[in-house]
Design an enzyme around this catalytic site. Sequence first.
Site, short mmCIF file in Angstrom:
data_model
loop_
_atom_site.label_atom_id
_atom_site.label_comp_id
_atom_site.label_asym_id
_atom_site.label_seq_id
_atom_site.Cartn_x
_atom_site.Cartn_y
_atom_site.Cartn_z
N THR A 38 35.50 68.92 34.84
CA THR A 38 36.43 69.27 33.75
C THR A 38 36.73 70.77 33.78
O THR A 38 37.90 71.19 33.75
CB THR A 38 35.85 68.86 32.38
OG1 THR A 38 35.42 67.51 32.46
CG2 THR A 38 36.88 69.01 31.27
N LYS A 69 46.63 61.53 28.97
CA LYS A 69 45.87 62.30 29.95
C LYS A 69 45.61 61.46 31.20
O LYS A 69 45.83 61.91 32.33
CB LYS A 69 44.53 62.69 29.32
CG LYS A 69 43.59 63.47 30.22
CD LYS A 69 42.16 63.54 29.69
CE LYS A 69 42.09 63.89 28.21
NZ LYS A 69 40.72 64.30 27.81
N LYS A 72 38.35 55.40 23.93
CA LYS A 72 37.41 56.44 23.50
C LYS A 72 36.42 55.83 22.53
O LYS A 72 36.72 54.82 21.89
CB LYS A 72 38.17 57.57 22.79
CG LYS A 72 37.44 58.88 22.79
CD LYS A 72 37.69 59.64 24.07
CE LYS A 72 36.87 60.90 24.14
NZ LYS A 72 37.37 61.78 25.22
N ASN A 85 29.11 71.96 28.52
CA ASN A 85 29.41 71.64 29.92
C ASN A 85 30.79 72.15 30.36
O ASN A 85 30.94 72.66 31.48
CB ASN A 85 29.31 70.12 30.06
CG ASN A 85 29.86 69.60 31.34
OD1 ASN A 85 31.02 69.19 31.42
ND2 ASN A 85 29.07 69.66 32.38
N ASP A 130 31.21 62.78 26.70
CA ASP A 130 32.08 63.71 25.99
C ASP A 130 31.09 64.62 25.24
O ASP A 130 29.92 64.70 25.65
CB ASP A 130 33.02 62.95 25.02
CG ASP A 130 34.20 63.80 24.53
OD1 ASP A 130 35.23 63.83 25.20
OD2 ASP A 130 34.08 64.44 23.47
N GLN A 170 43.86 60.39 25.28
CA GLN A 170 43.33 59.92 26.56
C GLN A 170 44.34 59.08 27.32
O GLN A 170 44.43 59.14 28.55
CB GLN A 170 42.05 59.11 26.29
CG GLN A 170 41.16 58.93 27.52
CD GLN A 170 40.26 60.12 27.77
OE1 GLN A 170 39.72 60.68 26.85
NE2 GLN A 170 40.10 60.48 29.03
N1 GLU Z 1 35.46 62.80 27.75
C1 GLU Z 1 36.21 63.26 28.87
C2 GLU Z 1 37.65 63.37 28.48
O1 GLU Z 1 37.95 63.77 27.38
C3 GLU Z 1 35.93 62.45 30.12
C4 GLU Z 1 36.22 60.99 30.01
C5 GLU Z 1 35.81 60.18 31.23
O2 GLU Z 1 35.28 60.73 32.17
O3 GLU Z 1 36.05 58.96 31.19
O4 GLU Z 1 38.56 63.14 29.23
#
Ligand code: GLU
Length: 449
Positions: free
Chosen positions: A209, A113, A125, A240, A165, A110
């Site tokens: 996403t 990302k 996370k 989703n 998630d 994350q």
């Molecule tokens: N769980 C999603 C991810 O893997 C979204 C996380 C979010 O929106 O903060 O990026």
Amino acid sequence: MSYVDRVLEATKAKNANEPEFLQTVEEVLNSLRPIVDNDPKYEEHAILERMVEPERVHEFRVPWVDDNGKVHINRGYRVHFNSAIGPYKGGLRFAPNVNLSIVKFLGFEQTFKNSLTGLPIGGGKGGSDFDPNGKSDAEVMRFCQSFMTELYRYIGIDVDCPAGDIGVGGREIGYLYGQYKRITGKYEAGALSGKGLSYGGSVGRPEATGYGAVYYADEYFKSIGQTLEGKTVGVSGFGNVAWGVCKKLAAFGAKAVTLSGPDGYIYDKDGIITDEKINYLLEMRASGRNLVKDYADKFGCEFVAGEKPWGRVKADIYMPCAMQNDIRIEDAKRIVEEGTAKDLIEVANMPTTNEAMEYLQKQGIVMQASKAVNAGGVACSSLEMSQNAEHLSWTLEEVDDKIQHIMRGIFHNCKDAAEKYGCPGNYVAGANLAGFQKVADAMLAQGIV
Ligand code: GLU
């Protein structure tokens, strides 16, 4: 021994019982060699050692009572991985296999990302080994309330902003937000994202996403003089993310032909392209049965029990949208042997094992990294926080335009970084290099913290 090798060795020794976490650290650090092995400042400032160590880890008990009065105890987690470029941001995953290794791998990914989105969000996370499938709404609500009764201490708009998630969608976010508001006594909307439209959510968040992944794919194909139109895509999962991917692929004239679940995979050679078929994914997910066979029963297509679609169907592209380590070496070999697919566009977080990824790349399959491809979700979450901060709601066009712009930009950043650091066409390395640079620059500027 090089700096990267020394950090890898020490990280493995220190976290020997965290295989998923070590998997992503190995994959990412190996690709950072062109930056960190050529400039001593990264080692002098212990950038890698600090990056692989979360700033803090919260682990807590989540007691709750089921509809029959029986008491259950689950384990909750929230990992604050890296706040160099913004407050921690990342989803909560509720699934039986959630453990510290999985939450740390997701938090580490994350960080990179979120950096790639270009938005001011750090990496975090969390989640729990709670399985929402088969639970009543009341049970899910009681679980979420108990989870938030501990989590609220660690989050907030300038601290950490969780979202959904796997296993955490609109319903769960609603219950979590309600309890957060009740405990804190404040309407702090930006502390959680993925909220409903009636209480501070952003339009386009559920789709972001999946749509973002297809925008990224579209930009990639454009860059090599192709289009998505007419392409056949093997998808896994049916949640989703798979839903958004199927829907946007259809809009671009491509067709998803497979879905998968814990029970096996379905093959719909006509394509998952009509609204009726695509929307049925939402029904399947909401039913809590967690069975993809329901799709084959409803639409009369093939269902193969206990297998995954990789290399078992004809597809030009594979887009795994389920969970980590969905594609293993045996799957990679089958994909190459089948011979049709040229591209693997990762959508789920870390869906390919390192061994499978190396093999596929050597065999000439072009890979795109999940941390780049699936960034549309968290990017939209960040846009939701912006809307909450200015007490406004943007239109779908505004949000979608921004997501498209961000995703197309991410593709070019990955491509450019790969070229700049001597590995043109290696978009996976490009994603790591580009994501790393911004976080590392911020850490260097902020001193040893
Ligand atoms: N769980 C999603 C991810 O893997 C979204 C996380 C979010 O929106 O903060 O990026």
